[in-house]
Design an enzyme around this catalytic site. Sequence first.
Site, PDB file in Angstrom:
ATOM      1  N   SER A 255       0.835  -1.191   0.000  1.00 23.44           N
ATOM      2  CA  SER A 255       0.000   0.000   0.000  1.00 23.44           C
ATOM      3  C   SER A 255       0.872   1.245   0.000  1.00 23.44           C
ATOM      4  O   SER A 255       2.081   1.171   0.167  1.00 23.44           O
ATOM      5  CB  SER A 255      -0.898   0.015   1.232  1.00 23.44           C
ATOM      6  OG  SER A 255      -0.092   0.272   2.367  1.00 23.44           O
ATOM      7  N   LYS A 256       0.219   2.381  -0.162  1.00 20.16           N
ATOM      8  CA  LYS A 256       0.929   3.658  -0.197  1.00 20.16           C
ATOM      9  C   LYS A 256       1.834   3.822   1.016  1.00 20.16           C
ATOM     10  O   LYS A 256       2.880   4.441   0.940  1.00 20.16           O
ATOM     11  CB  LYS A 256      -0.089   4.793  -0.204  1.00 20.16           C
ATOM     12  CG  LYS A 256      -0.467   5.222  -1.596  1.00 20.16           C
ATOM     13  CD  LYS A 256      -1.148   6.556  -1.560  1.00 20.16           C
ATOM     14  CE  LYS A 256      -1.798   6.804  -2.918  1.00 20.16           C
ATOM     15  NZ  LYS A 256      -3.014   7.549  -2.842  1.00 20.16           N
TER      16      LYS A 256
END
Length: 489
Positions: A255-256
Amino acid sequence: MSRVRTRFAPSPTGRMHVGNLRSALYEFLIAKHAGGDFMLRIEDTDQERFVEGAVEIIYHTLDAAGLVHDEGPDKDGGFGPYVQSERMKTGIYMKYAKELVDKGEAYYCFCDKERLESLRTEIVEGKEIMMYDKHCLSLSKEEIEANLAAGKPFVIRQNIPNEGTTTFHDELYGDITVENAELDDMILIKSDGYPTYNFANVVDDHTMGITHVVRGNEYLSSAPKYQRLYDAFGWESPVYIHLPLITDENHKKLSKRSGHSSFEDLLEQGFLSEAVVNYIALLGWSPEENREIFSLDELIREFDYHRISKSPAVFDYTKLKWMNGEYIKAMDFEKFYELAEPYLKKVITKDLDLRKIAAMVKTRIEVFPDIEGHIDFFEKLPEYDAAMYTHKKMKTNGETSLEVLREVLPILEAQEDFSNDALYAALLSYVEKKGVKNGYVMWPIRTAVSGKQMTPGGATELMEVLGKEESIARIRAGIALLEQSGSSN
Ligand code: GLU
């Protein structure tokens, strides 16, 4: 067999996630391996998710990754338009939706928000999903006409029977069969007239002649509904390849937050696009031979999609760094210098030979920002501890070092030619006269001129770059440090 045609169909919603780039790469490789066409289609029907500038990111990413498309919004190949909002204006989605309505495979739905909110919900993959109750399926033709004439907002839904099963085939997962009762009557045309992704992707893949679809396995649960659409139209469905999730080292979805989930993140961190592409190719695919470094052309030659694996792919940042280092080592020096120069100049303001410094670090870094830590001492001698002169293997300590530095000082002062070779020859003759090992002399000199345990070059290479005046000043500083620390007695 028809000509192989693949598509990359990103939604312009921001940075390019590593998972999306992998889909693009595999689509590209499948097409090029078979001598077919790779197409770019922009899926912008979800106007709420549209992000300004995201289309430019898509072009920039494909360009930087070397994934040249044969057709797309900027390259007409006779299957356009290549942007879904433009395709919508041609009326294509409505036309096909109406065809399904006529066939009884879809229906108009006029239910308002309040009614929909009162319906049964189910938890699917952690998300609450509303199951539509087919209320509007029972509307008569007249009721529908009257609603439409009155301008009542509507959607068009897929009509999925409550009985029976639907089977589709995926290259990795094999045949998957689901109960129709579990499938919601999904919306095909939204109340704003736009098609949903779910409908547009089927219409477009078919009308654009797509033969292979590669996408993330988050679409796997929708695939039976797509299959029903293909069957309803009497179209042959493309080969589906749903790729396994990419996880971080902790086996959580990349994820980011990981800080390296997008292509842009990685480029900003100093990675080379070729290395990133090479690394991503191996996130779920393995070649026949046990080999890891592949240029894009080599990937095209070797890529056999039957060798894609369905086990989750772990994004190993350390491995990517190693791979990037391999690309840097193999890089042509001029190209390396061009890329390294800004990093060198960030640290070095003095008039030193940056090309020589670049040549020293080329084989020692994994990513460009590593350069900084290797070369900072050229600019300014750091403070260091006299204990650094002690090296077991070189058989040196403070005392031996002080003696050596005192003895080499006049040699260096007399030395006119301060090139690496000349310095080395001068010091070698001192080594021989003294009857010691090289390291006994070179270790203290290198320590004195750098103040560091690890340097990108040997003592004489460093002195060549530093120049006579600075080198001698540093040797003197070394002598002073050792004297102060009590090594003279
Ligand atoms: N627009 C979809 C996405 O960006 C494409 C999925 C697909 O390739 O079918 O996720």
